[in-house]
Scaffold this motif. Structure first.
Motif, PDB file in Angstrom:
ATOM      1  N   LEU A  28      -7.303   8.227 -21.130  1.00 57.51           N
ATOM      2  CA  LEU A  28      -8.582   7.748 -20.598  1.00 57.51           C
ATOM      3  C   LEU A  28      -8.425   6.377 -19.942  1.00 57.51           C
ATOM      4  O   LEU A  28      -9.037   6.099 -18.912  1.00 57.51           O
ATOM      5  N   GLY A  29      -7.615   5.528 -20.549  1.00 56.59           N
ATOM      6  CA  GLY A  29      -7.366   4.218 -19.954  1.00 56.59           C
ATOM      7  C   GLY A  29      -6.686   4.332 -18.604  1.00 56.59           C
ATOM      8  O   GLY A  29      -6.992   3.581 -17.672  1.00 56.59           O
ATOM      9  N   LEU A  30      -5.784   5.275 -18.478  1.00 57.56           N
ATOM     10  CA  LEU A  30      -5.115   5.495 -17.200  1.00 57.56           C
ATOM     11  C   LEU A  30      -6.110   5.923 -16.132  1.00 57.56           C
ATOM     12  O   LEU A  30      -6.023   5.516 -14.983  1.00 57.56           O
ATOM     13  N   LEU A  31      -7.077   6.728 -16.510  1.00 58.36           N
ATOM     14  CA  LEU A  31      -8.083   7.204 -15.557  1.00 58.36           C
ATOM     15  C   LEU A  31      -9.171   6.173 -15.259  1.00 58.36           C
ATOM     16  O   LEU A  31      -9.645   6.068 -14.137  1.00 58.36           O
ATOM     17  N   ARG A  32      -9.597   5.422 -16.266  1.00 60.28           N
ATOM     18  CA  ARG A  32     -10.784   4.577 -16.134  1.00 60.28           C
ATOM     19  C   ARG A  32     -10.515   3.153 -15.662  1.00 60.28           C
ATOM     20  O   ARG A  32     -11.398   2.552 -15.060  1.00 60.28           O
ATOM     21  N   LEU A  33      -9.359   2.596 -15.967  1.00 62.20           N
ATOM     22  CA  LEU A  33      -9.114   1.200 -15.603  1.00 62.20           C
ATOM     23  C   LEU A  33      -8.942   1.056 -14.097  1.00 62.20           C
ATOM     24  O   LEU A  33      -8.389   1.933 -13.434  1.00 62.20           O
ATOM     25  N   LYS A  34      -9.411  -0.067 -13.566  1.00 63.78           N
ATOM     26  CA  LYS A  34      -9.497  -0.226 -12.117  1.00 63.78           C
ATOM     27  C   LYS A  34      -8.209  -0.748 -11.483  1.00 63.78           C
ATOM     28  O   LYS A  34      -7.768  -0.236 -10.473  1.00 63.78           O
ATOM     29  N   GLN A  35      -7.614  -1.778 -12.048  1.00 60.08           N
ATOM     30  CA  GLN A  35      -6.442  -2.397 -11.434  1.00 60.08           C
ATOM     31  C   GLN A  35      -5.167  -1.722 -11.903  1.00 60.08           C
ATOM     32  O   GLN A  35      -5.072  -1.242 -13.026  1.00 60.08           O
ATOM     33  N   SER A  36      -4.169  -1.720 -11.026  1.00 60.40           N
ATOM     34  CA  SER A  36      -2.933  -1.002 -11.354  1.00 60.40           C
ATOM     35  C   SER A  36      -2.200  -1.630 -12.539  1.00 60.40           C
ATOM     36  O   SER A  36      -1.577  -0.906 -13.312  1.00 60.40           O
ATOM     37  N   MET A  37      -2.286  -2.928 -12.703  1.00 59.51           N
ATOM     38  CA  MET A  37      -1.626  -3.548 -13.859  1.00 59.51           C
ATOM     39  C   MET A  37      -2.320  -3.165 -15.158  1.00 59.51           C
ATOM     40  O   MET A  37      -1.676  -3.044 -16.194  1.00 59.51           O
ATOM     41  N   GLN A  38      -3.625  -2.965 -15.125  1.00 60.03           N
ATOM     42  CA  GLN A  38      -4.341  -2.480 -16.305  1.00 60.03           C
ATOM     43  C   GLN A  38      -3.989  -1.021 -16.567  1.00 60.03           C
ATOM     44  O   GLN A  38      -3.799  -0.616 -17.715  1.00 60.03           O
ATOM     45  N   ARG A  39      -3.920  -0.229 -15.507  1.00 59.02           N
ATOM     46  CA  ARG A  39      -3.574   1.185 -15.670  1.00 59.02           C
ATOM     47  C   ARG A  39      -2.172   1.352 -16.218  1.00 59.02           C
ATOM     48  O   ARG A  39      -1.870   2.324 -16.900  1.00 59.02           O
ATOM     49  N   LEU A  40      -1.297   0.430 -15.918  1.00 62.42           N
ATOM     50  CA  LEU A  40       0.062   0.480 -16.430  1.00 62.42           C
ATOM     51  C   LEU A  40       0.086   0.256 -17.935  1.00 62.42           C
ATOM     52  O   LEU A  40       0.875   0.872 -18.650  1.00 62.42           O
ATOM     53  N   HIS A  41      -0.789  -0.587 -18.425  1.00 65.57           N
ATOM     54  CA  HIS A  41      -0.802  -0.938 -19.847  1.00 65.57           C
ATOM     55  C   HIS A  41      -1.214   0.240 -20.728  1.00 65.57           C
ATOM     56  O   HIS A  41      -0.630   0.460 -21.789  1.00 65.57           O
ATOM     57  N   ALA A  42      -2.210   0.995 -20.309  1.00 60.28           N
ATOM     58  CA  ALA A  42      -2.754   2.064 -21.154  1.00 60.28           C
ATOM     59  C   ALA A  42      -1.719   3.126 -21.521  1.00 60.28           C
ATOM     60  O   ALA A  42      -1.511   3.401 -22.707  1.00 60.28           O
ATOM     61  N   PRO A  43      -1.024   3.737 -20.565  1.00 58.79           N
ATOM     62  CA  PRO A  43      -0.092   4.787 -20.976  1.00 58.79           C
ATOM     63  C   PRO A  43       1.165   4.275 -21.662  1.00 58.79           C
ATOM     64  O   PRO A  43       1.713   4.951 -22.522  1.00 58.79           O
ATOM     65  N   THR A  44       1.606   3.071 -21.289  1.00 61.74           N
ATOM     66  CA  THR A  44       2.852   2.601 -21.896  1.00 61.74           C
ATOM     67  C   THR A  44       2.669   2.181 -23.343  1.00 61.74           C
ATOM     68  O   THR A  44       3.614   2.241 -24.116  1.00 61.74           O
ATOM     69  N   LYS A  45       1.489   1.779 -23.711  1.00 64.36           N
ATOM     70  CA  LYS A  45       1.265   1.360 -25.094  1.00 64.36           C
ATOM     71  C   LYS A  45       0.650   2.474 -25.934  1.00 64.36           C
ATOM     72  O   LYS A  45       1.239   2.944 -26.899  1.00 64.36           O
ATOM     73  N   ALA A  46      -0.539   2.896 -25.554  1.00 64.21           N
ATOM     74  CA  ALA A  46      -1.281   3.849 -26.375  1.00 64.21           C
ATOM     75  C   ALA A  46      -0.630   5.231 -26.409  1.00 64.21           C
ATOM     76  O   ALA A  46      -0.496   5.841 -27.476  1.00 64.21           O
TER      77      ALA A  46
END
Length: 133
Positions: A28-46
């Motif tokens: 969900l974080g990968l889909l919902r977060l707006k900036q690419s650096m934020q989108r990078l964080h969601a799948p690599t951690k969670a």
């Protein structure tokens, strides 16, 4: 089934549920977060924690029911935990190199500048098609 086996099964089930929740949150974080650096964080951690929890749960289940150590599952979990932070680092450095101007970055507070955008490695993209007109 003994009490110890029941407790281990409950732990394995809790790991599976936690792994599923982490995977869903990361997706969900990968889909919902707006900036690419934020989108990078969601799948690599969670998502890494989700896959790791599921693999550890499978390893515990195999250990309990088949009375053997699940080396493959543990090796895959170790691989995920070691490679996800490195891939996130390389992807974030590539993003920083392609999209940030070295003059707009804040000072590092040391004699050295930003390693990704140093004089040896200028912020100007090397490919003409990547340069902004």
């Amino acid at each position: 089934m003994s009490l110890a086996a029941t407790i281990i099964e409950i732990i394995a089930a809790a790991l599976l549920v936690a792994g599923g929740l982490f995977a869903v949150i990361g997706s969900l974080g990968l889909l919902r977060l707006k900036q690419s650096m934020q989108r990078l964080h969601a799948p690599t951690k969670a998502t890494t924690l989700g896959i790791g929890s599921a693999l550890v749960a499978v390893a515990v289940h195999i250990w309990l029911n088949e009375d053997r150590l699940a080396l493959r599952e543990l090796a895959v979990a170790l691989f995920f935990f070691l490679t996800a932070p490195l891939s996130a680092l390389f992807l974030s450095k590539a993003h920083l190199f392609r999209s940030e101007d070295a003059a707009k970055l804040p000072p590092t507070g040391t004699k050295a500048g930003w390693a990704t955008l140093s004089e040896d490695n200028p912020a100007e993209p090397s490919h003409p098609q990547d340069r902004k007109a």
